[in-house]
Design a protein around this motif. Structure first.
Motif, PDB file in Angstrom:
ATOM      1  N   TRP A  43      37.731  16.006  -3.981  1.00 43.68           N
ATOM      2  CA  TRP A  43      38.308  14.658  -4.000  1.00 43.68           C
ATOM      3  C   TRP A  43      39.210  14.437  -2.791  1.00 43.68           C
ATOM      4  O   TRP A  43      39.165  13.373  -2.165  1.00 43.68           O
ATOM      5  N   GLU A  44      40.010  15.436  -2.456  1.00 47.56           N
ATOM      6  CA  GLU A  44      40.952  15.303  -1.345  1.00 47.56           C
ATOM      7  C   GLU A  44      40.212  15.038  -0.034  1.00 47.56           C
ATOM      8  O   GLU A  44      40.637  14.208   0.779  1.00 47.56           O
TER       9      GLU A  44
ATOM     10  N   VAL B 275      45.671  20.293   4.539  1.00 47.14           N
ATOM     11  CA  VAL B 275      44.833  20.639   3.387  1.00 47.14           C
ATOM     12  C   VAL B 275      44.861  22.139   3.117  1.00 47.14           C
ATOM     13  O   VAL B 275      44.838  22.584   1.968  1.00 47.14           O
TER      14      VAL B 275
ATOM     15  N   ARG C 198      38.235  11.413  -0.189  1.00 47.88           N
ATOM     16  CA  ARG C 198      39.027  10.186  -0.051  1.00 47.88           C
ATOM     17  C   ARG C 198      39.388   9.906   1.404  1.00 47.88           C
ATOM     18  O   ARG C 198      39.853   8.813   1.733  1.00 47.88           O
TER      19      ARG C 198
ATOM     20  N   ASN D 212      46.529  22.154  -0.487  1.00 48.45           N
ATOM     21  CA  ASN D 212      45.531  22.137  -1.564  1.00 48.45           C
ATOM     22  C   ASN D 212      45.546  23.378  -2.460  1.00 48.45           C
ATOM     23  O   ASN D 212      45.231  23.256  -3.653  1.00 48.45           O
TER      24      ASN D 212
ATOM     25  N   ASP E  28      55.250  13.502  -2.246  1.00 46.98           N
ATOM     26  CA  ASP E  28      54.360  12.917  -1.240  1.00 46.98           C
ATOM     27  C   ASP E  28      54.878  11.561  -0.766  1.00 46.98           C
ATOM     28  O   ASP E  28      54.814  11.251   0.424  1.00 46.98           O
TER      29      ASP E  28
END
Length: 302
Positions: free
Chosen positions: A191-192, A146, A195, A150, A66
């Motif tokens: 959480w992703e 995502v 945030r 994810n 990342d």
């Protein structure tokens, strides 16, 4: 280079806490599956150590990937971080990633019974690192990012489940395994998204879900995910401890109230902070359920 890597790990991926997290993630899925299958005679050894380390190592590799992928963006928005600030060099973390992947591959090949699932996991992770050959499309779309990135948590969970089922000769296609597959996927997704939910006054050029859809819709989305997630947790511990069920319900009721409060007043707090606290409590309840059940048996309240 070692000094620079120490700076990187300290600020971006603290080794001791994250190594502990790796064993927690592995152990939670491993023991929940076994206990729900009536197995209390565990055969613990080097394989479980390798499994926990693999979770740690893989997540470390994703952290490095990342930082390499988002380098240009981080230089503009997060210039204080080790890599954009120049305190750590790209070649440092590339070298670290190569060592981690090589070592983890070797020990999985030697000790583990599910090497094919390991290869699948790291293949997916590697495709993530290069944006699935579609950087120009995915990098510009929060939703595409995502959707493509994810699911890696599902594959990581599958790695643990496959090892457990093969070692104890368990039926792979069961409701319990399906729920275990989801049990740490939903918190990662929640959480992703959380945030990247901000109050209107806190928005910057950084693309967030609240910037795209307004802050209310993403909060309702994670609220629904949270309620679905807690159902999977309750089913997994139902036969182990009704006390844990009660505690899980209390925790999710508190989190629901936090979500609704944020919708009314988005400047009251950062929603991701509450999500993190909720998740820590939730996973602690799940983990404590295991030794309590082994020592006391099922605790009945209804």
């Amino acid at each position: 280079m070692l000094k620079r890597l120490w700076i990187y790990s300290k600020e971006m991926y603290p080794v001791i806490p994250r190594l502990l997290l790796g064993f927690i993630v592995f152990g939670e899925i491993y023991f929940i599956i076994l206990l729900n299958n009536g197995i209390t005679d565990f055969h613990l050894g080097v394989q479980e150590v390798v499994g926990g380390f693999t979770v740690f190592s893989f997540l470390f590799w994703l952290r490095i990937a990342d930082d390499l992928k988002d380098y240009e963006l981080d230089c503009r928005l997060f210039s204080e971080r080790p890599l954009p600030s120049g305190r750590v060099k790209k070649k440092d973390i590339i070298t670290l990633a190569a060592i981690l992947i090589t070592f983890t591959t070797i020990i999985n090949f030697i000790f583990m019974n599910n090497f094919g699932f390991f290869v699948f996991l790291y293949t997916y992770g590697s495709l993530m690192a290069i944006w699935f050959f579609m950087k120009h499309k995915i990098q510009k779309s929060l939703l595409l990012a995502v959707v493509t990135h994810n699911p890696v948590q599902l594959i990581l969970n599958l790695y643990i489940i496959s090892f457990t089922c093969i070692k104890y000769d368990l039926e792979p296609f069961t409701l319990i395994n399906a729920l275990a597959l989801l049990t740490l996927y939903f918190p990662a997704l929640i959480w992703e998204v959380s945030r990247k939910i901000r109050a209107p006054k806190d928005e910057t050029e950084y693309v967030t879900y609240s910037k795209l859809f307004g802050y209310k819709k993403p909060v309702y989305f994670v609220l629904i995910l949270t309620l679905v997630d807690i159902v999977t947790n309750i089913i997994l511990v139902w036969n182990l401890s009704t006390l844990s069920v009660i505690l899980l319900v209390i925790n999710v009721a508190w989190m629901t109230e936090r979500f609704l409060t944020f919708i009314k007043d988005p400047e009251k707090y950062k929603i991701v902070d509450k999500v993190e606290r909720y998740t820590y409590i939730q996973e602690t309840i799940m983990l404590i359920t295991i030794p309590v059940f082994l020592y006391f048996g099922r605790i009945y309240f209804f």
